[in-house]
Design a protein around this motif. Structure first.
Motif, short mmCIF file in Angstrom:
data_model
loop_
_atom_site.label_atom_id
_atom_site.label_comp_id
_atom_site.label_asym_id
_atom_site.label_seq_id
_atom_site.Cartn_x
_atom_site.Cartn_y
_atom_site.Cartn_z
N GLU A 40 0.64 -1.09 0.02
CA GLU A 40 0.53 0.14 -0.22
C GLU A 40 0.99 1.76 0.02
OE1 GLU A 40 -3.16 -1.92 3.55
OE2 GLU A 40 -3.42 0.71 2.62
N LYS A 41 1.92 1.15 0.27
CA LYS A 41 3.05 2.31 0.11
C LYS A 41 2.33 3.22 -0.91
CE LYS A 41 7.51 0.74 -1.76
NZ LYS A 41 8.77 1.10 -1.90
N VAL A 42 3.02 4.54 -0.28
CA VAL A 42 2.67 5.67 -1.93
C VAL A 42 3.88 5.73 -2.39
CG1 VAL A 42 1.85 7.59 -2.53
CG2 VAL A 42 0.53 6.56 -0.66
N THR A 43 4.10 6.44 -4.14
CA THR A 43 5.23 7.00 -4.54
C THR A 43 4.72 7.86 -4.56
OG1 THR A 43 5.94 4.71 -5.23
CG2 THR A 43 7.37 6.56 -6.93
N ILE A 44 5.90 8.87 -4.62
CA ILE A 44 4.97 10.78 -4.88
C ILE A 44 6.44 11.04 -5.93
CG2 ILE A 44 5.08 12.60 -3.71
CD1 ILE A 44 2.54 10.27 -3.05
N SER A 45 6.49 11.30 -6.82
CA SER A 45 6.82 11.68 -8.02
C SER A 45 7.57 13.21 -7.96
CB SER A 45 6.52 11.23 -9.10
OG SER A 45 5.36 12.01 -9.34
N GLY A 46 8.90 13.40 -7.71
CA GLY A 46 8.87 15.01 -7.65
C GLY A 46 8.78 15.68 -5.82
N VAL A 47 9.81 16.73 -5.55
CA VAL A 47 9.47 17.30 -4.36
C VAL A 47 9.60 18.50 -4.08
CG1 VAL A 47 11.49 15.98 -3.21
CG2 VAL A 47 11.73 17.41 -4.15
N SER A 48 9.05 19.11 -5.52
CA SER A 48 8.50 20.65 -4.87
C SER A 48 7.46 20.84 -4.64
CB SER A 48 8.47 21.42 -6.79
OG SER A 48 9.35 21.21 -7.23
N GLY A 49 7.49 21.49 -3.21
CA GLY A 49 6.44 21.80 -2.77
C GLY A 49 5.09 23.12 -2.76
#
Length: 623
Positions: A40-49
């Motif tokens: 169930e882990k989530v992959t988040i692409s990119g780090v810009s907020g």
């Protein structure tokens, strides 16, 4: 920054073993327990907020260094500064260089306006020794990264492989909370060893005869030293996996040392007749106005000093002996008129200290004096106090580190004592952030580290208690990213790397293989499977003196979209770019092209932005 935080509302325990991640999430207020599988882990692409710096106040680790197989406790603190409540998740991602290692997420959390939450996750890194990891913490709301901060993890069984040295100088009547606040702040920078500076009673008698819990004595400047404070700091350092190093000269005494059993027959003299004992002058208001010097290889002096140091290690759980000297003293003689080559005394002294004290050793090579002898001794790493008499440009810093690497055949890393804004430090004021960051960029890129952070803040003078200059909050935050970067990329910065003479061309920019005003300084490194290029931005500098005595340097204008051509015969598979000045040090992959011209084969790529320091690292293609 990195003060003692109270656990607020939410705690998370994460266990990773044999490639399986299981999250156990507990809301303390509700007593719930939910298990979530790794699928169930989530992959988040990119780090810009979209709200950079508006949510995440701090991300830190519980220890400065971890043994292989030791769990890491990661903590993030969030505050809702918006005008409405927000629900989201905190995602921690661990990377070794460009390789994803783990991704962990919190349970959903809701922050009311102005509310603060603290989230803690335990992570078991791979069992490999001497590895650095970048840890990204991202706050996600509706699948959008709102804010992002980084920290780093050093898994190393011995601090001497990747030393990050700090200092302590104030040992007055401090309570545990004040001491813990200092240690916790230094832990935020991953400082893994502390030099206990001028803690002792006398140089020739570090502990008074009646030293015991509750006792107090004067240091050399007549400042109070409490036994319980020294011991308390040692204990707190050990709780963070920091080494505690006992500072002393290898050859010094007070002027009254003869009454304590020290003989002038053991002394070092400036004349063959033995009329003038060498010494170092001090202020007349101090406990002694002169430190007298002794022959480090005189077995009678060694016997005396080592017996006194044994008393120290019996009473206090120091981890080692930080040995200091005073640099080249010119021609010296023993009491019998024989010439003493001072630098040649260091190796036998250190060997004898190791045998007699059975403890860790570090020794200062003042302006590199005696470093060729010290490197042969059983020291944990090399330490050099750099002064302008050895050259004062940025190249001096790199040369000192390169010299240590060459002398040790790559087996020992170097810590530099390099005092920033030295002239300005005579009066109260603030450190100049651009000069500090540029100096650290050069030191870190060259493969060294910088003893600069301690309980007074930052060093501006060789007398460590001098605290005239303060760090701004902006400089503290920037340095935090620099130290995270030093840890996260330690395997590319200071782990078996060697220099190359590969050429670098930057389109439309003056770029040179040595530091010159108004240019970009480029130099390259290599290790198995990688080649690394460092870019240091001196385009805004009219001077290249690392110390910036009066604190006059200005923040450089960033160079955007620099097209770089790097000459190499390596079969490059991937190109990555990272900077402590941007995105908190997170790596980004760069597109590249191969080509060749009259200078040879090259790879070409575009660096998005260069502020102070960028690192580009290239992976060799798989066969």
């Amino acid at each position: 920054m990195n003060r003692r935080y109270r656990l607020l509302g939410l705690s998370i325990l994460v266990v990773i073993a044999l490639g399986i991640a299981v999250l156990v999430v507990r809301h303390e207020q509700e007593g719930e327990g939910i298990e979530v599988g790794v699928e169930e882990k989530v992959t988040i692409s990119g780090v810009s907020g979209t709200d950079n710096g508006q949510w995440l106040d701090d991300v830190h680790t519980d220890l400065s260094r971890y043994e292989p197989g030791q769990s890491v406790r990661l903590t993030a603190r969030l505050t809702n500064r918006q005008d409405r409540a927000a629900s989201g998740q905190l995602v921690f991602s661990a990377y070794h260089l460009s390789e994803p290692v783990a991704e962990l997420r919190s349970a959903p959390l809701t922050l009311a306006v102005g509310a603060t939450e603290q989230v803690t996750i335990e992570w078991l890194p791979p069992s490999l020794d001497y590895r650095g990891y970048l840890i990204e913490a991202r706050f996600i709301v509706d699948d959008e990264v709102k804010d992002h901060r980084n920290t780093a993890v050093d898994v190393s069984s011995d601090w001497g492989r990747f030393p990050r040295y700090g200092y302590l100088v104030n040992f007055g009547d401090l309570d545990r909370e004040a001491m813990n606040e200092n240690i916790e702040r230094l832990n935020g920078y991953h400082i893994n060893g502390l030099q206990f500076y001028d803690w002792q009673y006398k140089h020739h008698q570090p502990l008074p005869d009646d030293a015991a819990p509750g006792s107090v004595w004067d240091d050399i400047a007549k400042r109070d030293v409490y036994f319980d404070t020294v011991k308390g700091y040692i204990d707190l350092a050990h709780e963070r996996n920091m080494m505690a190093m006992n500072y002393n000269l290898l050859f010094g005494s007070y002027r009254d040392a003869e009454q304590d059993g020290v003989s002038p027959l053991w002394g070092l003299y400036k004349d063959a007749e033995g009329k003038e004992q060498d010494g170092h002058p001090l202020p007349s208001s101090w406990a002694t106005n002169r430190i007298l010097l002794y022959n480090p290889v005189d077995v009678r002096w060694q016997q005396y000093l080592f017996e006194e140091e044994k008393k120290v290690f019996a009473a206090l759980k120091f981890d080692g002996f930080h040995v200091d000297q005073l640099g080249d003293r010119g021609t010296l003689y023993d009491a019998n008129g024989n010439v003493v080559k001072l630098s040649k005394t260091f190796l036998p002294f250190l060997n004898a200290a190791k045998e007699r004290l059975d403890t860790r050793l570090v020794m200062n090579a003042v302006s590199q004096f005696g470093q060729g002898e010290i490197v042969q001794a059983p020291v944990d790493f090399l330490y050099a106090e750099v002064w302008p008499n050895g050259g004062s440009t940025y190249e001096q810093l790199k040369s000192a580190i390169d010299s240590g690497r060459n002398l040790s055949k790559g087996s020992k890393n170097t810590v530099l004592a390099a005092y920033m804004n030295y002239g300005k430090a005579d009066r109260p004021g603030e450190f100049n952030a651009p000069s500090v960051l540029l100096a650290n960029a050069v030191i870190f890129a060259s493969g060294g580290s910088h003893i600069e952070l301690g309980d007074t803040g930052m060093l501006g003078k060789e007398y460590f208690p001098n605290d005239n200059l303060k760090m701004t909050e902006e400089l503290e935050q920037s340095l935090m990213d620099y130290y995270h970067f030093l840890v996260a990329y330690e395997n590319l910065l200071r782990d078996g790397v060697t220099g190359t003479d590969n050429g670098v061309i930057i389109d439309g920019t003056r770029a040179f293989a040595k530091p010159l005003p108004g240019s970009v300084w480029t130099f390259s490194r290599k290790k198995q499977g990688y080649e690394i290029v460092h870019l240091v931005n001196l385009t805004g500098n009219t001077k290249i003196l690392w110390r910036d005595d009066l604190g006059e340097y200005v923040k450089p204008d960033p160079l955007l979209g620099s097209k770089v051509k790097y000459y190499t015969d390596m079969n490059v598979g991937n190109v990555y770019w990272a900077s402590p000045d941007l995105k908190h040090g997170t790596s980004g992959q760069l597109a590249f092209e191969r080509g060749s011209d009259e200078q040879g084969a090259y790879v070409a790529f575009t660096v998005p932005e260069l502020l102070y320091w960028d690192m580009v690292y290239m992976e060799e293609a798989a066969e």
